[in-house]
Design a protein around this motif. Structure first.
Motif, mmCIF file in Angstrom:
data_model
loop_
_atom_site.group_PDB
_atom_site.id
_atom_site.type_symbol
_atom_site.label_atom_id
_atom_site.label_comp_id
_atom_site.label_asym_id
_atom_site.label_seq_id
_atom_site.Cartn_x
_atom_site.Cartn_y
_atom_site.Cartn_z
ATOM 1 N N TYR A 182 -5.510 -57.769 17.215
ATOM 2 C CA TYR A 182 -5.683 -58.883 18.162
ATOM 3 C C TYR A 182 -4.342 -59.572 18.437
ATOM 4 O O TYR A 182 -3.549 -59.770 17.512
ATOM 5 C CB TYR A 182 -6.682 -59.900 17.622
ATOM 6 N N VAL A 183 -4.136 -59.952 19.682
ATOM 7 C CA VAL A 183 -2.931 -60.684 20.067
ATOM 8 C C VAL A 183 -3.332 -62.110 20.439
ATOM 9 O O VAL A 183 -4.316 -62.312 21.147
ATOM 10 C CB VAL A 183 -2.221 -60.013 21.275
ATOM 11 N N SER A 184 -2.586 -63.100 19.929
ATOM 12 C CA SER A 184 -2.873 -64.507 20.264
ATOM 13 C C SER A 184 -2.170 -64.871 21.563
ATOM 14 O O SER A 184 -0.953 -64.714 21.677
ATOM 15 C CB SER A 184 -2.365 -65.422 19.154
ATOM 16 N N TYR A 185 -2.949 -65.356 22.519
ATOM 17 C CA TYR A 185 -2.398 -65.785 23.802
ATOM 18 C C TYR A 185 -2.577 -67.294 23.953
ATOM 19 O O TYR A 185 -3.577 -67.846 23.472
ATOM 20 C CB TYR A 185 -3.123 -65.086 24.960
ATOM 21 N N PRO A 186 -1.650 -67.971 24.641
ATOM 22 C CA PRO A 186 -1.844 -69.411 24.865
ATOM 23 C C PRO A 186 -3.061 -69.683 25.755
ATOM 24 O O PRO A 186 -3.371 -68.876 26.629
ATOM 25 C CB PRO A 186 -0.561 -69.856 25.555
ATOM 26 N N VAL A 187 -3.728 -70.813 25.489
ATOM 27 C CA VAL A 187 -4.886 -71.178 26.308
ATOM 28 C C VAL A 187 -4.390 -72.045 27.453
ATOM 29 O O VAL A 187 -4.170 -73.240 27.292
ATOM 30 C CB VAL A 187 -5.937 -71.965 25.488
ATOM 31 N N ILE A 188 -4.159 -71.438 28.605
ATOM 32 C CA ILE A 188 -3.675 -72.207 29.759
ATOM 33 C C ILE A 188 -4.538 -71.887 30.966
ATOM 34 O O ILE A 188 -4.692 -70.722 31.343
ATOM 35 C CB ILE A 188 -2.179 -71.919 30.021
#
Lengths: 118, 146
Positions: free
Chosen positions: B102-108
């Motif tokens: 899993y890759v963490s992406y910013p919540v925007i």
């Protein structure tokens, strides 16, 4: 009162002072349009003018108060852009009117000084 | 407060709104950034505005010493980080993927950011209008001399 200080000049000075106080408050309200918890502040223009005319020699400091009855947003800010833009235009015109009257009064004095020659 | 002091009040708002627009554009630009200097994905930032006493020059202070300061400017009080946990996307081939892939992406949310950006731009325009009004008053005062 010297001849240079006609009642009109004195009153116009107070009027312009009051207009700049209001302009500073309107600008402050506009600047804080997105500041949480900021409350709209203003002066009661007519009341302040009456107070200033009642004591022409020692004009009192204008009474700045919060304006009630405006719609408050969830962050506690109650600046109304419509109210402020309207006051911005109004204050500017008031100020220009004051300057125009002041100029005409100075012109009148100049006419007296030059014995009506110019 | 003199008329030049009013320019400072409106000017402080221009500065604050510009900083807000900067932060918002930074959020938009980094909507897919998974790698930052602090480690982990980019985190959404938000500005918090607060009131500020207008700055006065020494010259101005001399003349305003007796005057009560009523007008308040604005400043960016602090920049807060949105604590929402990052979005997890399954991309095992990504270099920033964890052991499970899993890759963490910013919540925007781009819509939210665009709305915020428009609000900042409108507030900026409003303050420019206030500056122009004050400038008009200063010019009118100078007109007495003519």
């Amino acid at each position: 009162m010297s001849w240079m200080e006609t009642p009109l000049l004195q009153r116009m000075e107070r009027f312009l002072d009051m207009a700049s106080v209001r302009q500073s408050l309107v600008s402050s309200n506009i600047a804080n349009v997105d500041t949480p918890g900021y409350r709209t502040r203003d002066i009661d223009f007519e009341k302040e003018m009456q107070r200033a005319f009642a004591a022409p020699d020692s004009p009192p400091e204008p009474n700045v108060r919060e304006i009630h009855g405006l719609i408050e947003r969830p962050d506690g800010n109650n600046v109304s852009i419509d109210r402020e833009t309207m006051l911005l235009a109004q204050t500017q015109l008031q100020f220009q009117t004051g300057i125009a009257l002041l100029k005409s009064e100075f012109k009148r004095l100049t006419t007296a000084i030059t014995e009506g020659k110019s | 407060m003199n008329l030049f002091g009013i320019l400072d009040v409106s000017g402080s708002a221009l500065d604050a709104e510009r900083q807000r627009a900067e932060i918002v554009t930074s959020n938009l630009a980094n909507a897919e950034t998974t790698h930052t200097a602090q480690g982990g994905p980019y985190q959404r930032q938000l500005v918090v505005f607060g009131t500020r006493k207008p700055k006065l020059s020494l010259f101005g202070q001399v003349f305003n010493g007796s005057h009560k300061q009523n007008a308040q400017g604005v400043r960016v009080e602090r920049i807060v980080v949105d604590p929402t946990p990052p979005l997890q996307r399954f991309e095992p081939s990504h270099p920033d993927a964890d052991k499970q892939g899993y890759v963490s992406y910013p919540v925007i949310n781009p819509i939210e950011e665009m709305a915020n950006l428009m609000e900042a731009a409108r507030a900026y325009q409003l303050n420019v209008a206030a500056i122009q009004a004050t400038k008009g008053m200063i010019t009118a005062s100078l007109d007495i001399l003519r």
